[in-house]
Design an enzyme around this catalytic site. Structure first.
Site, PDB file in Angstrom:
ATOM      1  N   SER A  36     -23.873  -9.147  -1.880  1.00  0.00           N
ATOM      2  CA  SER A  36     -22.693  -7.733  -0.436  1.00  0.00           C
ATOM      3  C   SER A  36     -22.858  -7.482   0.279  1.00  0.00           C
ATOM      4  O   SER A  36     -24.407  -6.636   0.307  1.00  0.00           O
ATOM      5  CB  SER A  36     -22.417  -6.859  -1.945  1.00  0.00           C
ATOM      6  OG  SER A  36     -21.471  -5.465  -1.586  1.00  0.00           O
ATOM      7  N   ASN A  52      -2.170 -19.079  16.747  1.00  0.00           N
ATOM      8  CA  ASN A  52      -3.151 -19.100  17.718  1.00  0.00           C
ATOM      9  C   ASN A  52      -3.027 -19.867  19.408  1.00  0.00           C
ATOM     10  O   ASN A  52      -2.979 -19.228  20.128  1.00  0.00           O
ATOM     11  CB  ASN A  52      -4.392 -19.087  17.147  1.00  0.00           C
ATOM     12  CG  ASN A  52      -5.259 -18.050  16.143  1.00  0.00           C
ATOM     13  OD1 ASN A  52      -4.512 -17.088  15.908  1.00  0.00           O
ATOM     14  ND2 ASN A  52      -6.709 -18.175  15.425  1.00  0.00           N
ATOM     15  N   GLN A 168     -11.617 -26.941  10.575  1.00  0.00           N
ATOM     16  CA  GLN A 168     -11.939 -26.616   9.520  1.00  0.00           C
ATOM     17  C   GLN A 168     -11.960 -27.876   8.244  1.00  0.00           C
ATOM     18  O   GLN A 168     -12.097 -27.622   6.885  1.00  0.00           O
ATOM     19  CB  GLN A 168     -12.100 -25.259   9.107  1.00  0.00           C
ATOM     20  CG  GLN A 168     -12.993 -24.465   9.757  1.00  0.00           C
ATOM     21  CD  GLN A 168     -13.069 -23.312   9.247  1.00  0.00           C
ATOM     22  OE1 GLN A 168     -12.062 -23.077   9.419  1.00  0.00           O
ATOM     23  NE2 GLN A 168     -13.709 -22.039   9.899  1.00  0.00           N
ATOM     24  N   GLY A 251     -11.496 -20.647  19.449  1.00  0.00           N
ATOM     25  CA  GLY A 251     -11.115 -22.262  19.464  1.00  0.00           C
ATOM     26  C   GLY A 251      -9.786 -22.854  19.610  1.00  0.00           C
ATOM     27  O   GLY A 251      -9.232 -23.875  20.443  1.00  0.00           O
ATOM     28  N   ASP A 252      -9.032 -22.086  19.068  1.00  0.00           N
ATOM     29  CA  ASP A 252      -7.625 -22.462  18.776  1.00  0.00           C
ATOM     30  C   ASP A 252      -6.857 -21.845  20.275  1.00  0.00           C
ATOM     31  O   ASP A 252      -6.343 -22.557  20.802  1.00  0.00           O
ATOM     32  CB  ASP A 252      -6.816 -20.871  18.247  1.00  0.00           C
ATOM     33  CG  ASP A 252      -7.074 -22.018  16.570  1.00  0.00           C
ATOM     34  OD1 ASP A 252      -7.892 -22.784  16.464  1.00  0.00           O
ATOM     35  OD2 ASP A 252      -7.112 -20.712  15.529  1.00  0.00           O
TER      36      ASP A 252
END
Length: 300
Positions: A36, A52, A168, A251-252
């Protein structure tokens, strides 16, 4: 000239963990992982790869047409895109789903753990790409699996050159499917980790991939990027950001700049250099769509 940006529109819930993930995760206990993280900072941003990328392209003065789906909670996002001058004619609403949601946790070293609910994105294939005089460029970014496969085929049939940027979404595809994407695409962009996976699954190294397209770019984060053309590699150096605040969407931002350069007919290395500039601007601001671009300052 407009660029069709195939990918997701999503809401990003971004959390900051002030420690290091590596200090909390025991490698020899991964089979019973139960951790957690306390995240004192939390915010919600507009995100998703298509949103984006469109934001970056529009900020540079390009014409962006995201092709994506939103859910019943997406009206505010669509209205925001319209306010920014980003075309929304290819955005559809799926009434019985939520807009895609990304829950992103970043540690002090800018490592990230992300949970992603695709929601309406799984219906992104319902919108088709057709040839049209003003559509001169496209990109396949992470999206629903069917949408990525079908939109790549449709770009090819329509004669619209496009960038294949699996991001991804790459693990969803086997070697044969990835090889087909490459054979249809004009350019391929990946980060260094994705590039290794792409090579492993297709059996083609970077040099070989670059011979099958007009160019391959492998981004290297703070080390800049590699541009591969006809088997030859050129290193494009990084741009030092004013601060490293939040990597989400970097990255975008880079891809939006890449599309802008391709729209202008620039050499691929020049496109990548602009991408490094815009990525450096973005990393200095929190959230994927909260930075501004001074065109004169970056030489445009």
């Amino acid at each position: 000239m407009a660029a069709v940006i195939c990918g997701s529109l999503a809401f990003d819930t971004i959390m900051t963990f002030e420690g290091r993930f590596a200090d909390q995760i025991l490698p020899d206990q991964l089979h019973i992982l139960n951790v957690s993280f306390l995240v004192p900072a939390l915010r919600r941003d507009f995100g998703g790869c298509a949103g984006n990328i469109a934001y970056a392209l529009r900020a540079l003065g390009g014409a962006a047409l995201p092709m994506a789906t939103v859910g019943s909670d997406g009206a505010g996002y669509v209205a925001r895109l319209n306010e920014q001058g980003i075309g929304t004619e290819f955005i559809r609403t799926v009434a019985d789903a939520y807009t895609a949601q990304a829950m992103i946790m970043t540690d002090r070293d800018n490592n990230q753990i992300t949970a992603f609910h695709p929601g309406a994105m799984q219906q992104a294939h319902i919108t088709r790409i057709e040839a049209r005089a003003d559509l001169k460029l496209g990109i396949i970014s992470p999206d629903g699996r069917d949408a990525m496969l079908q939109h790549a085929e449709q770009f090819k049939v329509a004669g619209i050159p496009f960038v294949f940027d699996p991001g991804q979404g790459l693990p969803m595809f086997n070697g044969d499917e990835l090889a087909r994407f490459i054979e249809q695409a004009d350019w391929v962009t990946v980060n260094d980790y994705e590039g290794k996976m792409l090579s492993d699954r297709t059996g083609w190294d970077n040099a070989e991939i670059s011979r099958r397209v007009r160019g391959l770019v492998v981004t290297l984060g703070a080390e800049g990027c590699e541009v591969w053309i006809d088997g030859e590699k050129t290193h494009v150096p990084p741009v030092q950001p004013e601060a490293v605040v939040d990597p989400t969407g970097c990255g975008d931002a880079w891809r939006g700049a890449l599309l802008f350069g391709l729209e202008q007919g620039w050499p691929l290395a020049k496109c990548a250099a602009l991408g490094n500039q815009i990525g450096a601007l973005k990393v200095a601001q929190r959230g994927p769509q909260n930075y501004t671009v001074d065109l004169k300052k970056i030489g445009l």
